[in-house]
Design an enzyme around this catalytic site. Structure first.
Site, short mmCIF file in Angstrom:
data_model
loop_
_atom_site.label_atom_id
_atom_site.label_comp_id
_atom_site.label_asym_id
_atom_site.label_seq_id
_atom_site.Cartn_x
_atom_site.Cartn_y
_atom_site.Cartn_z
N ASN A 81 43.42 -30.98 -37.23
CA ASN A 81 42.47 -30.11 -36.65
C ASN A 81 41.06 -30.68 -36.67
O ASN A 81 40.37 -30.55 -37.80
CB ASN A 81 42.50 -28.60 -37.11
CG ASN A 81 41.55 -27.55 -36.95
OD1 ASN A 81 41.05 -28.09 -35.61
ND2 ASN A 81 41.57 -26.69 -37.35
N LYS A 118 38.31 -29.28 -35.61
CA LYS A 118 37.33 -28.57 -35.35
C LYS A 118 36.41 -28.88 -34.49
O LYS A 118 36.51 -29.79 -33.49
CB LYS A 118 36.92 -28.25 -36.99
CG LYS A 118 38.11 -27.73 -37.83
CD LYS A 118 37.65 -27.21 -38.98
CE LYS A 118 38.65 -26.91 -40.18
NZ LYS A 118 38.37 -26.27 -41.16
N HIS A 135 42.99 -19.42 -36.26
CA HIS A 135 42.40 -20.22 -37.21
C HIS A 135 41.38 -19.08 -38.15
O HIS A 135 40.78 -18.44 -37.49
CB HIS A 135 41.69 -21.48 -36.95
CG HIS A 135 41.07 -22.28 -37.99
ND1 HIS A 135 40.16 -21.94 -38.77
CD2 HIS A 135 41.72 -23.26 -38.43
CE1 HIS A 135 40.17 -22.99 -39.90
NE2 HIS A 135 41.21 -23.66 -39.79
N GLU A 189 38.61 -19.56 -39.29
CA GLU A 189 37.04 -19.64 -38.93
C GLU A 189 36.98 -18.90 -37.50
O GLU A 189 35.86 -18.31 -37.25
CB GLU A 189 36.80 -21.30 -38.51
CG GLU A 189 36.70 -21.86 -39.88
CD GLU A 189 37.05 -23.31 -39.85
OE1 GLU A 189 37.23 -23.83 -38.66
OE2 GLU A 189 37.53 -23.86 -40.85
N GLU A 201 47.04 -21.15 -44.35
CA GLU A 201 45.64 -21.76 -44.86
C GLU A 201 45.04 -20.69 -45.53
O GLU A 201 44.12 -19.80 -45.09
CB GLU A 201 45.09 -22.24 -43.74
CG GLU A 201 45.76 -23.17 -42.48
CD GLU A 201 44.67 -24.02 -41.85
OE1 GLU A 201 44.83 -25.12 -42.05
OE2 GLU A 201 43.81 -23.44 -41.12
N GLY A 246 38.24 -26.59 -46.55
CA GLY A 246 36.86 -27.46 -46.82
C GLY A 246 36.39 -27.38 -47.92
O GLY A 246 34.99 -27.80 -48.24
N SER A 269 42.42 -28.47 -47.54
CA SER A 269 42.16 -29.65 -48.56
C SER A 269 43.56 -30.39 -48.60
O SER A 269 43.62 -30.94 -49.95
CB SER A 269 41.25 -28.94 -49.75
OG SER A 269 40.40 -28.43 -49.59
P1 13P Z 1 40.40 -29.00 -44.70
O1 13P Z 1 41.47 -29.97 -44.49
O2 13P Z 1 39.21 -29.47 -44.27
O3 13P Z 1 40.15 -28.09 -45.84
O4 13P Z 1 40.38 -27.96 -43.49
C1 13P Z 1 41.64 -27.20 -43.29
C2 13P Z 1 41.76 -26.56 -42.25
O5 13P Z 1 41.19 -25.54 -41.83
C3 13P Z 1 42.79 -27.04 -41.06
O6 13P Z 1 42.85 -25.93 -39.90
#
Ligand code: 13P
Length: 253
Positions: free
Chosen positions: A9, A11, A97, A99, A169, A175, A215
């Site tokens: 992903n 983003k 997601h 976010e 997640e 992150g 992560s």
């Molecule tokens: P990270 O791997 O940067 O923690 O992000 C996970 C994520 O949100 C994947 O959709």
């Protein structure tokens, strides 16, 4: 055997040129995926066609959109529909997601609409769920994540839900460099599979791939992916570094 999936992903990262180079470098590693193994790049909308043509000749490499709008079509300036994504030959779309739930107020009900539109347009949703830190600390994560699934997915027939990919997640792990332990991931994945079993029966639940996200790194992917109910990962930061994502794909069982 259930599909094992390494999904990147991106983003809102990478220019077009950086993205093209990233995919090139990953494909140059020539990892031959087995029948049950898949690698998927969830890229920004403007890069979907580029990414799709990059993976066109590659077996079991695929492309996903990161979102779609929850209406079929019409006067929604700036939005992108599931039908548009399908018309590009893209077969997957990340839905819900954290976010998007947080910054764009996407509710379980809106996400249900998105899931329906994806399926109507032959797109496989990669449906994200996961709890914030305060819920984890209160110990009510199972109820919280179970409800996300029930509210957005459990209206589907067994025949439809069996094709969906779920990504667990935990928000506190996204992150932050704070990965869930493999025991925490396995516990939640097992719980989610049991909730699906209750509603749809074991054969359906056993077909659904449940990815872990938060992560995932080159150095922890193997341990996470070895858990019996973890079917791969949805990877943010580490998917932007070709050498790291190559290792993550190689970690698929
Ligand atoms: P990270 O791997 O940067 O923690 O992000 C996970 C994520 O949100 C994947 O959709």
């Amino acid at each position: 055997m259930r599909k094992k999936i390494a999904a990147a992903n991106w983003k809102m990262n990478c220019t077009f040129q950086q993205g093209e180079k990233l995919i090139d470098e990953i494909l140059e590693a020539n990892i031959e995926l087995k029948d049950h193994q898949h690698a998927i790049f969830a890229v920004p909308y403007p890069y979907l066609l580029m990414a799709r043509s990059e993976v066109e000749e590659e077996r079991n490499y695929d492309v996903a959109a990161q979102n779609c709008y929850h209406k079929k079509s019409g006067a929604y300036t700036g939005e992108v529909s599931a039908e548009m994504i399908h018309s590009l030959g893209v077969r997957y779309c990340v839905i819900g997601h954290s976010e998007r739930r947080e910054y764009f107020q996407e509710t379980n009900e809106i996400l249900m609409e998105k899931v329906n539109l994806c399926l109507e347009n032959y797109i496989i949703p990669i449906f994200c769920c996961g709890e914030p830190l305060n819920i984890r600390e209160a110990g009510t994560q199972n109820e919280y994540v179970g409800k996300q699934l029930k509210d957005s997915l459990f209206h589907l027939s067994a025949d439809k839900i069996k094709d969906i990919i779920i990504a667990y997640e935990p928000i506190w792990a996204i992150g932050t460099g704070k990965t869930a332990t493999s025991a925490q991931a396995q516990e939640m994945h097992h719980f989610l599979r049991s909730v699906i079993t209750e509603k749809y029966g074991e054969p359906v639940a056993n077909e659904i791939s449940i990815l872990y996200g938060g992560s995932v790194k080159a150095n922890n992917a193997s341990e996470l992916f070895a858990c019996p109910d973890v079917d791969g990962g949805l990877v943010g930061g580490a998917s932007l570094v070709s050498t790291d994502f190559i290792e993550i794909i190689k970690a698929l069982p």
